[in-house]
Design an enzyme around this catalytic site. Structure first.
Site, PDB file in Angstrom:
ATOM      1  CB  THR A  11       2.710   4.197   0.519  1.00  0.00           C
ATOM      2  OG1 THR A  11       2.164   2.878   0.558  1.00  0.00           O
ATOM      3  CG2 THR A  11       3.455   4.408  -0.788  1.00  0.00           C
TER       4      THR A  11
ATOM      5  CB  ILE B  58      -2.042   5.907   2.830  1.00  0.00           C
ATOM      6  CG1 ILE B  58      -2.096   5.371   4.249  1.00  0.00           C
ATOM      7  CG2 ILE B  58      -0.624   5.774   2.269  1.00  0.00           C
ATOM      8  CD1 ILE B  58      -1.783   3.884   4.355  1.00  0.00           C
ATOM      9  CG  LEU B  59      -2.566  11.674   0.399  1.00  0.00           C
ATOM     10  CD1 LEU B  59      -2.202  13.135   0.627  1.00  0.00           C
ATOM     11  CD2 LEU B  59      -3.833  11.557  -0.437  1.00  0.00           C
ATOM     12  CG  HIS B  60      -0.983   4.489  -1.390  1.00  0.00           C
ATOM     13  ND1 HIS B  60      -0.364   3.592  -0.531  1.00  0.00           N
ATOM     14  CD2 HIS B  60      -2.303   4.453  -1.085  1.00  0.00           C
ATOM     15  CE1 HIS B  60      -1.272   3.038   0.258  1.00  0.00           C
ATOM     16  NE2 HIS B  60      -2.463   3.551  -0.058  1.00  0.00           N
ATOM     17  CG  ASP B  61      -0.874   7.266  -6.762  1.00  0.00           C
ATOM     18  OD1 ASP B  61      -0.293   6.176  -6.562  1.00  0.00           O
ATOM     19  OD2 ASP B  61      -1.981   7.340  -7.331  1.00  0.00           O
TER      20      ASP B  61
END
Length: 311
Positions: free
Chosen positions: A192, A237-240
Site C-alpha cells: 500500500t 494512501i488509500l490502503h483499503d
C-alpha cells in the site's frame, strides 16, 4: 461476467469509504453485506458509518454490527487519523436502512452457506469479526473461497516498528485467521505504501463533480489539513482501496506465497505479521503476500470510480 459475491468487513474509516465506493463502482462485485467492527474509531461510529455509506452509495446490502472490542486486548482507536466520527468529520445524510437483527458473524455464516463456497471476504479492518465467525462456525471454512485482508507488513509497521494498525489492534484475531486454512491474500503496508497519491494527484482525481463528491472531497480535505498540522507531506494512501481493487483486478498487486504467522505475545513485536521470506521454517505457504503494487493501475481504477458516480 459473473460478479464476485463478497462481504466487506470494515471499520469506516476514511479509506474504508473510498474502498466501499470503489467496490460499488467496479461493477464486478456483488456486495452481500457490510459487517462493521471497532477499529479506526469505535463501533459506536463505525457501525452507523457503515449504515450511512450503505444508503449513500446505494448498496442495498445488509449491515450486521460486529465486535465492539478486540478478542483479548483492550480497545485502541485512532481518531486523529480519521476524525472523531471516522469519516474525516464528513456528515452523511441519515440512512433510511436499518441494521440486521443478526450480528456480523451470523450474517457472514448465513451468506457463506447461501453462496455455496463462492463467497469472498474483503477484510479491511481488524480481523475480530472474522475470527469470531471462524470460532463460532468452524464448518464455514470450506465455504469461504478467499479472504483478502488489508493488514500486516513483512517489513516496517505503522503502529509499532513492525506491526500494522489493523493487526496490532487485534493480533489474536489475525492468529485465528492465519491458522484457518482458508486461502488468504495479505495486502499489507509494503504494497500500500507504493500507492501514495500526492496532493496534486488527489486534486486531479477529485476535480470532476460527481454524486459522491461531498464525501470524497471532504475526506481528502480533512486528510490534507491533518497532514499540514503534523508537518507531513501532503498526500494520501488509500490502503483499503488497494485491497478492494485486488479482488476484481488482481494485476494491481504482485503476490508471492509464504508461510506467515502473527506475533501475539512479544513485548516488542506484538501484532507483527511474521512472513518467512527466507523459508527458514520450511512450512507450507498459507498466505499470498502482496510484495508490490501498481500505483498507476489503482489510480486508473479510482478515475473509473469517479466517472461511475458522474452517470
Amino acid at each position: 461476467m459473473k460478479k464476485i459475491p463478497v462481504i466487506i468487513d470494515c471499520d469506516p474509516g476514511t479509506d474504508d469509504a473510498f474502498a466501499i465506493a470503489l467496490a460499488k463502482a467496479s461493477g464486478r462485485l456483488d456486495i452481500r453485506a457490510l459487517t462493521p467492527v471497532s477499529g479506526n474509531v469505535g463501533l459506536e461510529h463505525t457501525a452507523p458509518n457503515a449504515l450511512a455509506l450503505n444508503d449513500y452509495l446505494g448498496l442495498g446490502a445488509p449491515v450486521g454490527k460486529g465486535a465492539a472490542r478486540p478478542m483479548i486486548k483492550e480497545r485502541v482507536i485512532n481518531p486523529a487519523t480519521h476524525g472523531e466520527n471516522g469519516l474525516g468529520e464528513v456528515e452523511l445524510p441519515a440512512p433510511r436502512c436499518t441494521f440486521e437483527e443478526d450480528p456480523a458473524w451470523d450474517v457472514i455464516y448465513r451468506e457463506a452457506v447461501a453462496q455455496k463456497g463462492e463467497l469472498e471476504i474483503a477484510a479491511i479492518g481488524p480481523l475480530t469479526n472474522i475470527a469470531i465467525t471462524l470460532l463460532k462456525y468452524p464448518d464455514i471454512k470450506p465455504l469461504i473461497k478467499r479472504i483478502t485482508m488489508m493488514g500486516g507488513a513483512w517489513g516496517v509497521g505503522n503502529s509499532t516498528p513492525y506491526a500494522e494498525f489493523n493487526i496490532w489492534i487485534d493480533p489474536h484475531a489475525c492468529d485465528v485467521v492465519f491458522k484457518s486454512g482458508i486461502p488468504i491474500t495479505m495486502v499489507g503496508l509494503d504494497a500500500t505504501r507504493q500507492t501514495f497519491f500526492t496532493a496534486e494527484e488527489m486534486d486531479r482525481l477529485l476535480a470532476p463533480d460527481c454524486a459522491i463528491s461531498p464525501l470524497l472531497r471532504g475526506i481528502w480535505e480533512y486528510t490534507r489539513a491533518q497532514k499540514a498540522r503534523e508537518g507531513r507531506e501532503s498526500g494520501i494512501i488509500l490502503h483499503d482501496a488497494l485491497a478492494i481493487a485486488a479482488l476484481y483486478c488482481p494485476e494491481v498487486i504482485r503476490t508471492e506465497p509464504y508461510f506467515a504467522t502473527c506475533e501475539v505475545r512479544g513485548s516488542l513485536t506484538e501484532g507483527q505479521t511474521v512472513v518467512d521470506l527466507p523459508n527458514r521454517w520450511k512450512k507450507e505457504p498459507n498466505v499470498d503476500v502482496a510484495m508490490s503494487a501498481d500505483k498507476e493501475k489503482l489510480y486508473a481504477l479510482l478515475q473509473e470510480m469517479v466517472a461511475f458516480y458522474q452517470n
